[in-house]
Design a protein around this motif. Structure first.
Motif, mmCIF file in Angstrom:
data_model
loop_
_atom_site.group_PDB
_atom_site.id
_atom_site.type_symbol
_atom_site.label_atom_id
_atom_site.label_comp_id
_atom_site.label_asym_id
_atom_site.label_seq_id
_atom_site.Cartn_x
_atom_site.Cartn_y
_atom_site.Cartn_z
ATOM 1 N N ALA A 143 0.720 -1.275 0.037
ATOM 2 C CA ALA A 143 0.091 0.041 -0.195
ATOM 3 C C ALA A 143 0.801 1.319 -0.183
ATOM 4 C CB ALA A 143 -0.862 -0.021 1.250
ATOM 5 N N SER A 170 -4.255 4.822 6.804
ATOM 6 C CA SER A 170 -4.716 3.282 6.154
ATOM 7 C C SER A 170 -5.726 3.679 5.105
ATOM 8 C CB SER A 170 -5.206 2.677 7.496
ATOM 9 O OG SER A 170 -6.254 3.099 7.892
ATOM 10 N N PRO A 328 -14.816 -1.221 1.717
ATOM 11 C CA PRO A 328 -14.437 -2.284 1.006
ATOM 12 C C PRO A 328 -13.845 -1.888 -0.527
ATOM 13 C CG PRO A 328 -16.597 -2.683 1.993
ATOM 14 C CD PRO A 328 -16.150 -1.055 2.363
ATOM 15 N N ARG A 330 -11.605 0.286 -0.938
ATOM 16 C CA ARG A 330 -10.288 0.578 -0.724
ATOM 17 C C ARG A 330 -9.529 -0.783 -0.965
ATOM 18 N NH1 ARG A 330 -5.666 -0.801 2.591
ATOM 19 N NH2 ARG A 330 -4.308 0.656 2.495
ATOM 20 N N GLU A 331 -10.061 -1.925 -0.287
ATOM 21 C CA GLU A 331 -9.545 -3.204 -0.498
ATOM 22 C C GLU A 331 -9.582 -3.719 -1.869
ATOM 23 O OE1 GLU A 331 -7.962 -4.157 2.094
ATOM 24 O OE2 GLU A 331 -8.839 -2.077 2.946
ATOM 25 N N ARG A 332 -10.551 -3.433 -2.463
ATOM 26 C CA ARG A 332 -10.694 -3.882 -4.020
ATOM 27 C C ARG A 332 -9.668 -3.269 -4.689
ATOM 28 N NH1 ARG A 332 -16.885 -5.550 -6.059
ATOM 29 N NH2 ARG A 332 -17.428 -6.722 -3.820
ATOM 30 N N LEU A 334 -7.009 -1.895 -3.733
ATOM 31 C CA LEU A 334 -5.409 -2.477 -3.524
ATOM 32 C C LEU A 334 -5.283 -3.645 -4.213
ATOM 33 C CD1 LEU A 334 -3.163 -2.272 -1.919
ATOM 34 C CD2 LEU A 334 -4.292 -3.501 0.013
ATOM 35 N N ALA A 335 -6.446 -4.661 -3.979
ATOM 36 C CA ALA A 335 -6.064 -6.073 -4.897
ATOM 37 C C ALA A 335 -5.852 -5.943 -6.319
ATOM 38 C CB ALA A 335 -7.585 -6.890 -4.578
#
Length: 470
Positions: A143, A170, A328, A330-332, A334-335
């Motif tokens: 990240a 974060s 969520p 942000r997590e997508r 990042l992936a």
């Protein structure tokens, strides 16, 4: 017999050459005589045949070598037609903004600021320091460096009003440039075949990223004050889209900046439709008579995905940007980003952080504001005097570009060719429209090199326009 021996040597040496690297040295004539049990004349005749065929070259006093450049022959890539099939998205040509040109032309086309507008001293010092630290040797977190994440979050947080939760480190993902970020965002949050609303005209790179991600682009007309909230709401309702891409500050190519009221109206529309707004703040550091108004600072519920680039303002060689997204989403992102680039060079991250945290950075930005204003005003004055047919309806308060409307019926292809033949490079406006162009436009960069040539460039442009419409 000699001819037979010579042919045999040619055939054997061709086999050897086929397996040798370009530039490899052949055995000496004496060695070949011994190996093939032939006379020196026969060996020389064989070498002459190979030289005539372009397979070897002789260097007097050094030896004989396999040619580094083999004899040209037509290449056949027909097999790739079947292997590749038809492209999933139409292939767009490279943007005129990315074109490299000679130093003796007047360059109005580029999308980047000239070298003298960059903080060169700060960049060189930062790269030197970064190369001596751990960032030059170790892999950073996926990240981003925590210190750089904190800087991006803090910068946006300073604009966050009371009552709105500021972003945290974060929430930040460091990217290898905003273009990479757009690709990841569109893939992760829109998806193949799904609609994406986008301002028209808009950044060509966003249009390209959307096309490559396989999303369905839906243009939303946007003028000097931004998109009409009513039209935007209608587009959401008709398409079922869940994302709107926009540049509220000093848009590329038009230079438009939304008012605070317009930004709030757009944000309200996005919220009512349970959608995302991708706020591309590419020109954050290029304010002239206004400062950027960040919509992401007004939102803490995750509707705004904020993209902030340092590439153009720090250095094109330091491709570093940040995306701030919450929840969520942000997590997508990042992936998707990890699948594309895994992580951003720690060396570049450290250098970018060094530059923007130096006291000289703010001093540079203050000077940059004045330089951009002087260049913008010089180009506008030059156009009004020499090319009044290029109508500029919006004097940008920041950014790098002027957006000029030309007379109806202007042949942009012919105009760009005529200008180039006279030593002026311009960018036709067609590539900034997601669909059909709304008229003949050109984009002119006033942050390019040699501003002293702006009047001459405007004169050449004006003459070319006059020839084009007569």
């Amino acid at each position: 017999m000699n001819n037979d021996s010579s042919s045999r040597i040619v055939a054997r040496l061709k086999e050897w050459i086929a397996g040798a690297a370009p530039g490899a040295r052949l055995p000496s004539t004496r060695s070949l005589v011994a190996e093939y049990q032939a006379s020196p004349v026969t060996v020389q005749k064989a070498l002459q045949v190979l030289a005539t065929q372009g397979l070897i070259e002789s260097r007097p006093g050094v030896g004989t070598f396999v040619r580094a450049v083999r004899t040209a022959r037509p290449s056949d890539y027909g097999w790739q037609t079947a292997a590749l099939r038809a492209p999933q998205a139409p292939l767009r040509p490279a943007s005129a903004a990315m074109r490299s040109t000679a130093n003796d032309v007047i360059a109005f086309h580029s999308g980047y600021p000239a070298r003298e507008l960059l903080p060169e001293r700060l960049v060189r010092a930062a790269l030197t320091r970064a190369s001596r630290g751990d960032a030059a040797l170790f892999r950073p977190p996926a990240a981003g460096l925590p210190e750089l994440q904190s800087w991006f979050a803090h910068e946006l947080g300073t604009a966050t009003p009371v009552g709105v939760m500021p972003p945290t480190p974060s929430d930040v993902i460091v990217l290898p440039g905003s273009q990479s970020g757009l690709s990841s965002i569109f893939r992760a949050l829109v998806g193949v075949g799904q609609p994406l609303l986008i301002e028209s005209p808009s950044y060509w790179g966003a249009i390209l990223a959307a096309s490559q991600a396989g999303v369905r682009v839906v243009p939303v007309p946007s003028g000097p004050d931004g998109p009409d909230p009513v039209e935007l709401a209608r587009a959401f309702e008709e398409t079922g889209a869940r994302m709107f891409y926009a540049q509220p500050n000093f848009a590329n190519p038009t230079g438009a900046q939304w008012s605070a009221q317009r930004g709030q109206e757009v944000l309200d529309v996005v919220r009512r439709h349970g959608a995302f707004l991708v706020e591309d703040d590419w020109a954050h550091d290029f304010g002239i008579t206004a400062n950027p108004i960040c919509l992401a600072a007004q939102d803490d519920s995750g509707h705004v995905v904020y993209l902030r680039s340092l590439t153009k303002s720090v250095s094109p060689a330091i491709r570093v940007a940040g995306v701030i997204a919450r929840g969520p989403a942000r997590e997508r992102i990042l992936a998707a980003q990890a699948a594309e680039s895994m992580y951003v060079s720690g060396l570049l991250q450290a250098a970018a952080l060094d530059v923007v945290t130096q006291p000289g950075w703010q001093t540079h930005l203050r000077g940059l504001r004045h330089q951009l204003q002087a260049r913008r005003d010089l180009l506008v004055t030059s156009l009004r005097e020499h090319a009044p047919q290029a109508h500029i309806s919006n004097l940008p308060k920041g950014g790098l570009n002027l957006w000029a409307r030309l007379p109806d019926g202007t042949d942009l292809e012919r105009l760009t060719r005529d200008c180039e033949s006279a030593g002026v490079i311009i960018a036709a406006g067609t590539e900034w429209f997601p669909a059909e162009a709304a008229g003949p436009f050109i984009r002119l960069n006033y942050a390019g090199p040699n501003p002293g040539a702006f009047p001459e460039g405007a004169r050449i442009l004006g003459e070319a326009i006059a020839r084009n419409i007569t």
